[in-house]
Scaffold this motif. Structure first.
Motif, PDB file in Angstrom:
ATOM      1  N   MET A  24      44.753  37.099  33.045  1.00  0.00           N
ATOM      2  CA  MET A  24      44.283  38.487  33.070  1.00  0.00           C
ATOM      3  C   MET A  24      42.815  38.585  32.641  1.00  0.00           C
ATOM      4  SD  MET A  24      45.393  41.145  34.329  1.00  0.00           S
ATOM      5  CE  MET A  24      45.440  42.924  34.370  1.00  0.00           C
TER       6      MET A  24
ATOM      7  N   GLN B 241      40.539  36.502  33.254  1.00  0.00           N
ATOM      8  CA  GLN B 241      39.770  36.167  34.452  1.00  0.00           C
ATOM      9  C   GLN B 241      39.601  37.382  35.357  1.00  0.00           C
ATOM     10  OE1 GLN B 241      41.660  32.876  36.257  1.00  0.00           O
ATOM     11  NE2 GLN B 241      39.867  31.543  36.116  1.00  0.00           N
ATOM     12  N   ASN B 242      40.687  38.136  35.531  1.00  0.00           N
ATOM     13  CA  ASN B 242      40.633  39.318  36.376  1.00  0.00           C
ATOM     14  C   ASN B 242      39.575  40.299  35.913  1.00  0.00           C
ATOM     15  OD1 ASN B 242      42.462  38.737  38.289  1.00  0.00           O
ATOM     16  ND2 ASN B 242      44.217  39.627  37.216  1.00  0.00           N
TER      17      ASN B 242
ATOM     18  N   THR C 118      36.309  39.202  36.889  1.00  0.00           N
ATOM     19  CA  THR C 118      36.228  39.215  38.352  1.00  0.00           C
ATOM     20  C   THR C 118      35.773  40.573  38.873  1.00  0.00           C
ATOM     21  OG1 THR C 118      37.955  37.551  38.450  1.00  0.00           O
ATOM     22  CG2 THR C 118      37.509  38.771  40.467  1.00  0.00           C
ATOM     23  N   SER C 119      36.292  41.653  38.278  1.00  0.00           N
ATOM     24  CA  SER C 119      35.885  42.981  38.737  1.00  0.00           C
ATOM     25  C   SER C 119      34.382  43.172  38.515  1.00  0.00           C
ATOM     26  CB  SER C 119      36.673  44.071  38.000  1.00  0.00           C
ATOM     27  OG  SER C 119      36.243  44.176  36.658  1.00  0.00           O
TER      28      SER C 119
ATOM     29  N   GLN D  55      32.135  34.250  34.288  1.00  0.00           N
ATOM     30  CA  GLN D  55      33.571  34.054  34.150  1.00  0.00           C
ATOM     31  C   GLN D  55      33.939  33.373  32.829  1.00  0.00           C
ATOM     32  OE1 GLN D  55      34.424  32.619  38.009  1.00  0.00           O
ATOM     33  NE2 GLN D  55      35.878  34.264  38.457  1.00  0.00           N
TER      34      GLN D  55
ATOM     35  N   GLN E  67      40.609  42.180  26.147  1.00  0.00           N
ATOM     36  CA  GLN E  67      41.225  43.249  26.933  1.00  0.00           C
ATOM     37  C   GLN E  67      41.816  44.333  26.033  1.00  0.00           C
ATOM     38  OE1 GLN E  67      43.921  41.990  29.996  1.00  0.00           O
ATOM     39  NE2 GLN E  67      44.787  44.040  30.272  1.00  0.00           N
TER      40      GLN E  67
ATOM     41  N   ALA F  94      37.527  47.641  33.934  1.00  0.00           N
ATOM     42  CA  ALA F  94      38.148  46.786  34.953  1.00  0.00           C
ATOM     43  C   ALA F  94      39.026  47.594  35.903  1.00  0.00           C
ATOM     44  CB  ALA F  94      38.967  45.681  34.295  1.00  0.00           C
ATOM     45  N   GLU F  95      39.718  48.596  35.346  1.00  0.00           N
ATOM     46  CA  GLU F  95      40.546  49.469  36.182  1.00  0.00           C
ATOM     47  C   GLU F  95      40.464  50.884  35.653  1.00  0.00           C
ATOM     48  OE1 GLU F  95      44.690  48.321  36.707  1.00  0.00           O
ATOM     49  OE2 GLU F  95      44.032  46.233  36.905  1.00  0.00           O
TER      50      GLU F  95
END
Lengths: 242, 242
Positions: free
Chosen positions: B1, B3-4, B7-8, B28, B34, B57-58
């Motif tokens: 997660m 990494q995600n 990534t964004s 990265q 998080q 991220a979201e």
DNA sequence: CGGACTGTTGATTCGAATCAAAACCGGTGG
DNA sequence: CCACCGGTTTTGATTCGAATCAACAGTCCG
């Protein structure tokens, strides 16, 4: 004279940044091409791809955008020591105009040279970055000003901001400062009609908050003006620790 | 997660910047903490001195200021991949609030780590600087929008901007996109009352420019909407060469 | 089912724009 | 030195866009 141009920049940078002796020397070593412009001349136009930045050594300048129906919106007022188009170092196309208001002494510094300075002196790079961030912060407050404040506090806020910024570089004497904008300019800054600017200024005078005599502003009661404008200088980040 | 999350950021940075393989690997390798927040939660408040930056991220987030009489002015809408408080790297005190609109997945990255990355990878530093400059450019357009455009084009401009920005990161499907703001949120963005936002949206629907169904916007005629808004995407600097 | 947002509608008010015209400079040239 | 000119500043009358006030309808959710 070249030295003078860089000096205004150092003065301004030193207000908001910690610069050491080597930083100052590196800035003073910059090759600056002096150019003098008259009032109301374009420095860089929307859509251009400049390869140099413009240091404003003397005078006042505006950044502005023009809407389809020909209205001009002023985005920021620039004072000596500032580099109003520093963003062009990384944003290749100008998305707005930069123009003089009064006669100006400008110093042009090639992007290449600034990039080299940034590489060699990270502390100076940080200072330049920070200057662009302060710019950004001023835009944010400008949004609040034009979007939310009624005309009178809106004008009061602009005057309080200009007073504070000019004071930081020593261009005020005890509440007085020259700000050579026409009422039409103020309108373009604040999103108000010239007629209304006139009425707002009359109101501020009748409240004995300011006097104006031929572009010479005198703030009679700084505290009351700031209160009216709900002006809090934090957003100017004038102290390096803020 | 973890990494995600990075990534964004890489996806978003790559839209406007040239990144090489080493840059991507370096990003990265960042330690990202998080944290998931619900809707309408404060991430960083005005006056605070954060020691980390927040990667969105979201979800959607707002930067805003609140005036003395309690009105909120939204300064910018943030979408996945952005670091809305990147300026805190150099401006120590927050001069505005940063808060979630929807539930969000956030990644916090310590200032120290970002500064180290900037020192070691000047190209990444330039990309971050550029991102803050694009931010600045968006503020400038926002000033024009709230200061000059009547309510209908003002709303149209916001929708055109969000459509363009969301499309750049792949969050639209052919003119459709989720933008989960209430009409009151739109009012706070545009400096309009909720009632008027409602009427403006009705107008845009009656003109068959948009449809809205539960925060799902569909732009029926992108060209006409942009014309109405006098929207020109240059100021978003979405291409690294612009 | 009830409560709390959210969205919608209509009536009224208000701040600022617009329109129109004077008055007031500061400079220029006869 | 005075008449004139263009750009500012000022004043008054009217219009207009958006705010405000006040209900009411939907919708989501526990």
């Amino acid at each position: 004279m070249l030295q003078n141009l860089a000096t205004s920049l150092i003065t301004k940078l030193a207000v908001s940044n910690h610069l050491d002796g080597d930083d100052v020397r590196a800035i003073q070593a910059l090759q600056v091409r002096q150019r003098n412009l008259g009032p109301r001349e374009t420095i860089v136009a929307d859509g251009e791809r400049p390869d140099a930045c413009c240091l404003l050594a003397e005078g006042f300048a505006f950044r502005s955008k023009t809407t389809a129906n020909g209205e001009r919106q002023v985005l920021s007022v620039h004072i000596p020591g500032e580099i109003p188009d520093l963003q062009s170092l990384h944003l290749k196309i100008m998305d707005h105009d930069l123009a003089t208001v009064t006669p100006c002494v400008l110093g042009f510094i090639d992007h290449e040279q600034l990039k080299k300075l940034n590489r060699e002196r990270p502390n100076v790079a940080a200072a330049f970055w920070r200057e662009t961030l302060i710019d950004s912060s001023i835009f944010r407050e400008w949004i609040v000003n034009v979007a939310r404040r009624p005309a009178v506090p809106r004008m009061a806020h602009l005057l309080a901001e200009m007073h504070t910024r000019l004071r930081a570089i020593g261009l005020t004497r005890d509440g007085q400062f020259g700000l050579p904008l026409t009422q039409s300019d103020f309108g373009d800054c604040l999103g108000l009609s010239t007629v209304h600017v006139n009425r707002v200024l009359q109101h501020l005078r009748s409240e004995e908050l300011i006097t104006v005599k031929r572009s010479e502003f005198h703030i009679l009661d700084v505290r009351r003006l700031k209160e009216l404008a709900e002006f809090d200088a934090t957003y100017l980040h004038l102290d390096p620790d803020i």
